[in-house]
Design a protein around this motif. Structure first.
Motif, PDB file in Angstrom:
ATOM      1  N   GLY A   1       0.692  -1.288  -0.031  1.00 18.20           N
ATOM      2  CA  GLY A   1      -0.071   0.123  -0.004  1.00 18.20           C
ATOM      3  C   GLY A   1       0.820   1.309  -0.051  1.00 18.20           C
TER       4      GLY A   1
ATOM      5  N   PRO B   1       0.962   4.613  -5.208  1.00 19.05           N
ATOM      6  CA  PRO B   1      -0.437   4.609  -5.810  1.00 19.05           C
ATOM      7  C   PRO B   1      -1.141   3.444  -6.815  1.00 19.05           C
TER       8      PRO B   1
ATOM      9  N   GLN C   1      -0.973   0.556  -6.512  1.00 17.16           N
ATOM     10  CA  GLN C   1      -0.996  -0.580  -5.587  1.00 17.16           C
ATOM     11  C   GLN C   1      -2.591  -0.482  -5.389  1.00 17.16           C
ATOM     12  N   TYR C   2      -3.381   0.533  -5.352  1.00  8.83           N
ATOM     13  CA  TYR C   2      -4.423   0.687  -5.103  1.00  8.83           C
ATOM     14  C   TYR C   2      -5.632   0.629  -6.416  1.00  8.83           C
ATOM     15  N   ARG C   3      -6.773   0.013  -6.415  1.00  9.36           N
ATOM     16  CA  ARG C   3      -7.625  -0.123  -7.576  1.00  9.36           C
ATOM     17  C   ARG C   3      -9.168  -0.162  -6.949  1.00  9.36           C
TER      18      ARG C   3
ATOM     19  N   THR D   1      -5.810   3.845  -8.482  1.00  9.48           N
ATOM     20  CA  THR D   1      -7.001   4.708  -7.528  1.00  9.48           C
ATOM     21  C   THR D   1      -6.700   4.623  -6.224  1.00  9.48           C
ATOM     22  N   ASN D   2      -6.395   5.567  -5.681  1.00 13.01           N
ATOM     23  CA  ASN D   2      -6.419   6.155  -4.406  1.00 13.01           C
ATOM     24  C   ASN D   2      -7.090   7.240  -3.543  1.00 13.01           C
TER      25      ASN D   2
ATOM     26  N   ASN E   1     -10.908  13.311  -4.656  1.00 14.17           N
ATOM     27  CA  ASN E   1      -9.441  13.296  -4.753  1.00 14.17           C
ATOM     28  C   ASN E   1      -8.617  13.705  -3.744  1.00 14.17           C
TER      29      ASN E   1
END
Length: 77
Positions: free
Chosen positions: A4, A7, A9-11, A29-30, A46
């Motif tokens: 984590g 960035p 690593q996020y979705r 997507t963070n 955002n």
């Protein structure tokens, strides 16, 4: 995915009511909060602030005194 710290690593994964994966194509997507509308579009605040069109500087909310977040919309299909 991962620890984590990045960035990418996020979705956001979108599933059907039966639990079948509908869409997972949103790497990087963070976002701090999500909202889903009637048509299943996903809206997210955002971390990047909304910029004032005249000055190019972050727009400050007059009542709260903080920068307003920009907004993204993700459509599952």
């Amino acid at each position: 995915t991962g620890d984590g710290s990045q960035p990418a690593q996020y979705r956001i994964d979108v599933y059907t009511p039966s639990g079948t994966l509908l869409n997972s194509n949103s790497p990087g997507t963070n976002v701090p909060h999500l909202a889903v509308d009637y048509w299943r579009s996903i809206y997210a605040a955002n971390y990047t602030p909304l910029l004032d069109t005249a000055t190019g500087q972050p727009r400050i909310d007059p009542a709260l005194g903080v920068a307003e977040p920009s907004l993204s919309r993700f459509d599952p299909l």
